[in-house]
Structure formats: structure tokens, C-alpha cells
Motif scaffolding. Structure first.
Motif, mmCIF file in Angstrom:
data_model
loop_
_atom_site.group_PDB
_atom_site.id
_atom_site.type_symbol
_atom_site.label_atom_id
_atom_site.label_comp_id
_atom_site.label_asym_id
_atom_site.label_seq_id
_atom_site.Cartn_x
_atom_site.Cartn_y
_atom_site.Cartn_z
ATOM 1 N N UNK A 125 46.016 33.713 38.417
ATOM 2 C CA UNK A 125 45.408 34.658 37.481
ATOM 3 C C UNK A 125 45.782 36.062 37.948
ATOM 4 N N UNK A 126 46.462 36.798 37.102
ATOM 5 C CA UNK A 126 46.861 38.161 37.471
ATOM 6 C C UNK A 126 46.181 39.128 36.509
ATOM 7 N N UNK A 127 46.912 39.858 35.684
ATOM 8 C CA UNK A 127 46.269 40.681 34.657
ATOM 9 C C UNK A 127 45.941 39.778 33.472
ATOM 10 N N UNK A 128 44.687 39.752 33.074
ATOM 11 C CA UNK A 128 44.336 38.860 31.984
ATOM 12 C C UNK A 128 42.854 38.685 31.814
ATOM 13 N N UNK A 129 42.447 37.497 31.434
ATOM 14 C CA UNK A 129 41.068 37.236 31.037
ATOM 15 C C UNK A 129 40.121 37.219 32.230
ATOM 16 N N UNK A 130 40.504 36.527 33.290
ATOM 17 C CA UNK A 130 39.659 36.491 34.490
ATOM 18 C C UNK A 130 39.464 37.896 35.058
ATOM 19 N N UNK A 131 40.540 38.661 35.099
ATOM 20 C CA UNK A 131 40.452 40.029 35.623
ATOM 21 C C UNK A 131 39.599 40.907 34.712
ATOM 22 N N UNK A 132 39.706 40.703 33.405
ATOM 23 C CA UNK A 132 38.875 41.463 32.474
ATOM 24 C C UNK A 132 37.403 41.213 32.737
ATOM 25 N N UNK A 133 37.046 39.985 33.047
ATOM 26 C CA UNK A 133 35.648 39.677 33.346
ATOM 27 C C UNK A 133 35.237 40.235 34.703
ATOM 28 N N UNK A 134 36.031 39.949 35.732
ATOM 29 C CA UNK A 134 35.649 40.299 37.096
ATOM 30 C C UNK A 134 35.614 41.801 37.332
ATOM 31 N N UNK B 189 42.409 35.304 45.242
ATOM 32 C CA UNK B 189 41.248 34.432 45.420
ATOM 33 C C UNK B 189 40.011 34.990 44.744
ATOM 34 N N UNK B 190 39.825 36.312 44.846
ATOM 35 C CA UNK B 190 38.590 36.924 44.357
ATOM 36 C C UNK B 190 38.517 36.984 42.833
ATOM 37 N N UNK B 191 39.637 37.222 42.172
ATOM 38 C CA UNK B 191 39.606 37.319 40.713
ATOM 39 C C UNK B 191 39.043 36.039 40.091
ATOM 40 N N UNK B 192 39.581 34.852 40.395
ATOM 41 C CA UNK B 192 38.978 33.644 39.817
ATOM 42 C C UNK B 192 37.591 33.339 40.374
ATOM 43 N N UNK B 193 37.316 33.742 41.608
ATOM 44 C CA UNK B 193 35.995 33.510 42.181
ATOM 45 C C UNK B 193 34.932 34.260 41.382
ATOM 46 N N UNK B 194 35.173 35.539 41.116
ATOM 47 C CA UNK B 194 34.244 36.348 40.325
ATOM 48 C C UNK B 194 34.256 35.892 38.868
ATOM 49 N N UNK B 195 35.463 35.649 38.340
ATOM 50 C CA UNK B 195 35.573 35.272 36.938
ATOM 51 C C UNK B 195 34.852 33.975 36.630
ATOM 52 N N UNK B 196 35.011 32.984 37.483
ATOM 53 C CA UNK B 196 34.335 31.706 37.255
ATOM 54 C C UNK B 196 32.822 31.828 37.389
ATOM 55 N N UNK B 197 32.372 32.723 38.267
ATOM 56 C CA UNK B 197 30.926 32.956 38.391
ATOM 57 C C UNK B 197 30.373 33.537 37.102
ATOM 58 N N UNK C 163 35.129 27.076 28.035
ATOM 59 C CA UNK C 163 35.360 26.010 29.003
ATOM 60 C C UNK C 163 36.843 25.756 29.268
ATOM 61 N N UNK C 164 37.720 26.400 28.488
ATOM 62 C CA UNK C 164 39.165 26.210 28.659
ATOM 63 C C UNK C 164 39.860 27.398 29.304
ATOM 64 N N UNK C 165 39.137 28.502 29.503
ATOM 65 C CA UNK C 165 39.761 29.728 30.008
ATOM 66 C C UNK C 165 40.422 29.504 31.367
ATOM 67 N N UNK C 166 39.701 28.880 32.288
ATOM 68 C CA UNK C 166 40.219 28.716 33.649
ATOM 69 C C UNK C 166 41.515 27.913 33.677
ATOM 70 N N UNK C 167 41.639 26.931 32.815
ATOM 71 C CA UNK C 167 42.834 26.085 32.779
ATOM 72 C C UNK C 167 43.956 26.719 31.958
#
Length: 424
Positions: free
Chosen positions: A167-176, A198-206, A236-240
């Protein structure tokens, strides 16, 4: 004339030729965005998630995304057709100096206004904690978004300029970071770019687990800065799905087909061009050791900053020479706020400041090592966003003529300097 400028005056300027770079060009015409928005929402089965009276926050970031106003407007319209009450939240971490009014002004400059989009903009730097990561980080998001009945994450997916990961620039980063405002940005950046993957998906998934995220709208652009993909992605599909979209975005992004040069000239940098002022995925001017690629060059001359940057000169520090014109436009404190948050100071260092474009280019040529100073390899680009047409020096013409993705479309000419030594 000073001794210093006497030295630069001795540097011969190479003749340059205009070259067209060829890239794939799938695209969505602006007038097709309404249909595409309806189609992707229908395909994703989003309609069942939206009920009448639902207050829904839509994120809009600080990047210069093509058609972002139209995309936002059509998303608002689709939600209102379902009886929802959408509103827009600026979601850009600490950008705009970390001031809510400035963040609203940034998106309004992109055309995302209340009048055009047909719904309110609610800007605040206040946040609400929505959860805690498995490593113990407090995770916060924009207060207005947290209080809404649902959140739609709108973001462009593309390679990041400072790190590599799923996950780089995108949805997870927009959330985190985007929705996290200054606090979220600080929390993610505090550990340094080494840990961002590591932190971008960690925060994003939270956030996905604890906030009222309904779905996302992912945007991908082609090499011509045109919208080429809009896709609604269920929560539920964002992470994948996002890593798959990133692979597609990397394949479509622009680049310099000539991979090595002595000097790169960049006419303009800007926050509306790239988060780093100029995209190092193209220019090779990476500010951290956690990402690599792009052009290899000895020296970089940056000549100006876009008006849309409002004096934020992020990226100037990755150049070796610049102009008094750029420096006079600089809002240093606003630039430094972004550097403090990102923890990367190199992007706002002050390079050699010279009186004209000619002087900045001459300095870079003169200071390049082991080159033929009378036939330097030089590439000039308008900025890192508009890459179809570039200029190359005479020494690169043969390479350009041989490359299947390059076409020489002009005549070899002297660089067009005016009486003050500036390019026009």
C-alpha cells in the motif's frame, strides 16, 4: 559581472530538440464520468449500503487529481439520488499548514466547492480516536467524519515517492494520514519512512475495523494525467483490492524513456504536481533511501514553483540549483510544517540560488563530472506530471531516435532565453 557569473558565462548552452514520449492511453472522458460512477456503484452493490437520511462524509485530498471535482460531484449526486445527505471533508493530514480553512481552500482551488458539488464542505482539524493498533498506537480520524453515519474514501492509487510496500499512495493512506489530520500524519511519520510500509496498513485496517467506512472509490490515472479507472470497492475488499490496483497504476504511470543524463532541468515543481514537488519515480530525486527508480542524473536544476503551491517549495531541496524567482515565492514556514510532519528536511533545503534560468542550468552543467561540457547530456521537462513532450540535448538525439517509445518532433534549436536569461 562577478567572478562567479564569469565562470558560468563560459559554459556553452547545448542545443535542444523536442521529443514525444509514447505511453498507453486508456482513459475515461470527463463527460463519461457520471455513467462510469453509476456503473461502478451498481457493480459493487453499493446501493444497499446507502439509505435515505444517511449523513455521509466524502474524503477529498490535497493532490492534484484530474477531474476530482467532477468525480466528487457525481458521487454526491448518486448519494443524493438515494436520499442520503453527503458532505465533503478535506482529508490531507497536515497539509495547508495544518489549518482547517487552508485545507478547505486547497480543495476549492481544485474546483471542489459547495456550489459545484451541491453539498456542504466541513473542515476541521479536530479528531476523534476510533481505535488502537495492535502495537498500541492511538488511531484518530476527522471529527466530522467520525460523527457521520458513513464515510466514503475517495483516493488516487499510485506509487509513493518515499517508500515501497503493498500500500503506497491510495486508500489506506487516505484513511491513515488523510483522515487522521495532523495527529494521524504525525503518528504515522514519527517512526520514519522505514516503517511506513507497515504502519499505513496497520492504521488503515484499524480504521476499517472501527470506523463507519462504507466503501471506497479508487482512481487511477494514465501517463497523460487523465482519469483511466474509477472503481468502487466495498469496505471488506479494500485491503485485498488496493495492492492489485497499485500494480496497474505503476504500469500506467509516465516515465522518462531515456534512463540516464548529466543534467535534468525541471521548469516547475509544485504540491499540485507531486507530494514531493516533482515525482522522484520519474526524476530520480528521492528524499529517502526506502524508494528508488527513475532517471539517473548528476545535477538537477529547478526553475520555478507553481502558483497553486502557495509558496510551498517542497522538492526544491532535491535540486542542486534554482532561481531567485522561485526563492522569492517561497513561504518557508508553510514549507517547513510539511517537512516537520513528514520528518524529511531534505525536500526543503535551499539549493544554490541564481539570478536566472540560464545561470542555474550553466551551474549544473559546469559542476557535472566526467562529461563533455561542449556536448552535455541534458533533459528538460515542464514538470513531472506532463511527460508526453520533453526536450533533449544534441548529445541524446541518437539515443532518442533509436528508442521505440520516443519520436523526435522538432528541430535542433538553441534554448529560448530572454534578455534576462530566463526561458520562455
Amino acid at each position: 559581472m562577478s567572478v562567479f557569473y564569469d565562470l558560468l558565462h563560459e559554459v556553452p548552452m547545448p542545443k535542444m530538440v523536442k521529443v514525444r514520449q509514447k505511453f498507453p492511453r486508456p482513459s475515461i472522458a470527463p463527460d463519461d464520468i457520471p455513467h462510469k460512477m453509476d456503473d461502478t456503484l451498481a457493480q459493487a452493490g453499493i446501493a444497499d449500503l446507502v439509505v435515505p437520511g444517511m449523513r455521509i462524509a466524502i474524503t477529498v485530498g490535497s493532490r492534484g487529481i484530474r477531474n476530482i471535482a467532477r468525480i466528487t460531484k457525481e458521487l454526491v449526486r448518486a448519494l443524493q439520488d438515494k436520499g442520503a445527505l453527503p458532505f465533503i471533508v478535506p482529508a490531507m493530514g497536515s497539509h495547508g499548514g495544518g489549518i482547517a480553512e487552508n485545507q478547505q481552500k486547497i480543495i476549492e482551488d481544485f474546483g471542489v466547492t459547495e456550489a459545484y458539488c451541491g453539498c456542504p464542505i466541513r473542515a476541521t482539524m479536530d479528531t476523534v480516536q476510533v481505535g488502537t493498533t495492535s502495537e498500541g498506537h492511538a488511531v484518530v480520524i476527522d471529527r466530522y467524519a467520525a460523527e457521520a453515519d458513513g464515510i466514503i474514501v475517495v483516493g488516487r492509487v499510485k506509487p509513493h515517492t518515499a517508500f515501497r510496500g503493498e500500500y503506497e499512495s491510495g486508500l489506506m493512506k487516505m484513511m491513515a494520514i488523510g483522515l487522521g489530520k495532523r495527529e494521524g500524519a504525525n503518528a504515522c511519520h514519527a517512526a520514519g519512512w522505514k516503517h511506513m510500509r507497515r504502519l499505513i496498513p496497520l492504521f488503515g485496517n484499524t480504521i476499517l475495523q472501527n470506523a463507519n467506512i462504507l466503501f471506497a472509490v479508487a482512481i487511477i490515472e494514465n501517463a497523460f494525467d487523465e482519469t483511466c479507472m474509477l472503481e468502487a470497492v466495498r469496505k471488506e475488499q479494500i485491503a485485498e483490492r488496493e495492492p492489485e490496483l497499485l500494480v496497474q497504476a505503476k504500469a500506467l504511470m509516465p516515465r522518462l524513456w531515456i534512463e540516464e543524463t548529466d543534467v535534468l532541468i525541471v521548469d516547475k515543481i509544485g504540491k499540485n504536481i507531486s507530494g514531493d514537488g516533482m515525482d522522484p519515480n520519474i526524476t530520480g530525486t528521492f528524499a529517502t533511501p526506502y524508494a528508488s527508480g527513475g532517471l539517473k542524473s548528476q545535477k538537477v536544476a529547478v526553475l520555478d514553483v507553481t502558483d497553486e503551491s502557495h509558496g510551498v517549495i517542497i522538492g526544491a531541496g532535491m535540486a542542486h540549483a534554482t532561481t531567485r524567482r522561485l526563492f522569492d515565492k517561497a513561504d518557508l514556514e508553510a514549507s517547513y510544517i510539511n517537512a516537520l510532519t513528514s520528518t524529511v528536511f531534505d525536500v526543503v533545503r535551499i539549493p544554490m540560488i541564481l539570478k536566472s534560468d540560464l545561470a542555474a542550468i550553466a551551474a549544473c552543467i559546469r559542476a557535472s563530472n566526467e562529461i563533455d561540457i561542449r556536448r552535455p547530456r541534458v533533459i528538460r521537462i515542464a514538470d513531472s506530471l506532463h511527460m508526453e513532450y520533453i526536450y533533449v540535448s544534441e548529445a541524446l538525439m541518437e539515443e532518442a531516435a533509436r528508442h521505440p517509445n520516443l519520436e523526435i518532433v522538432g528541430e535542433l534549436q538553441k534554448m529560448p532565453f530572454d534578455e534576462n536569461g530566463n526561458l520562455w
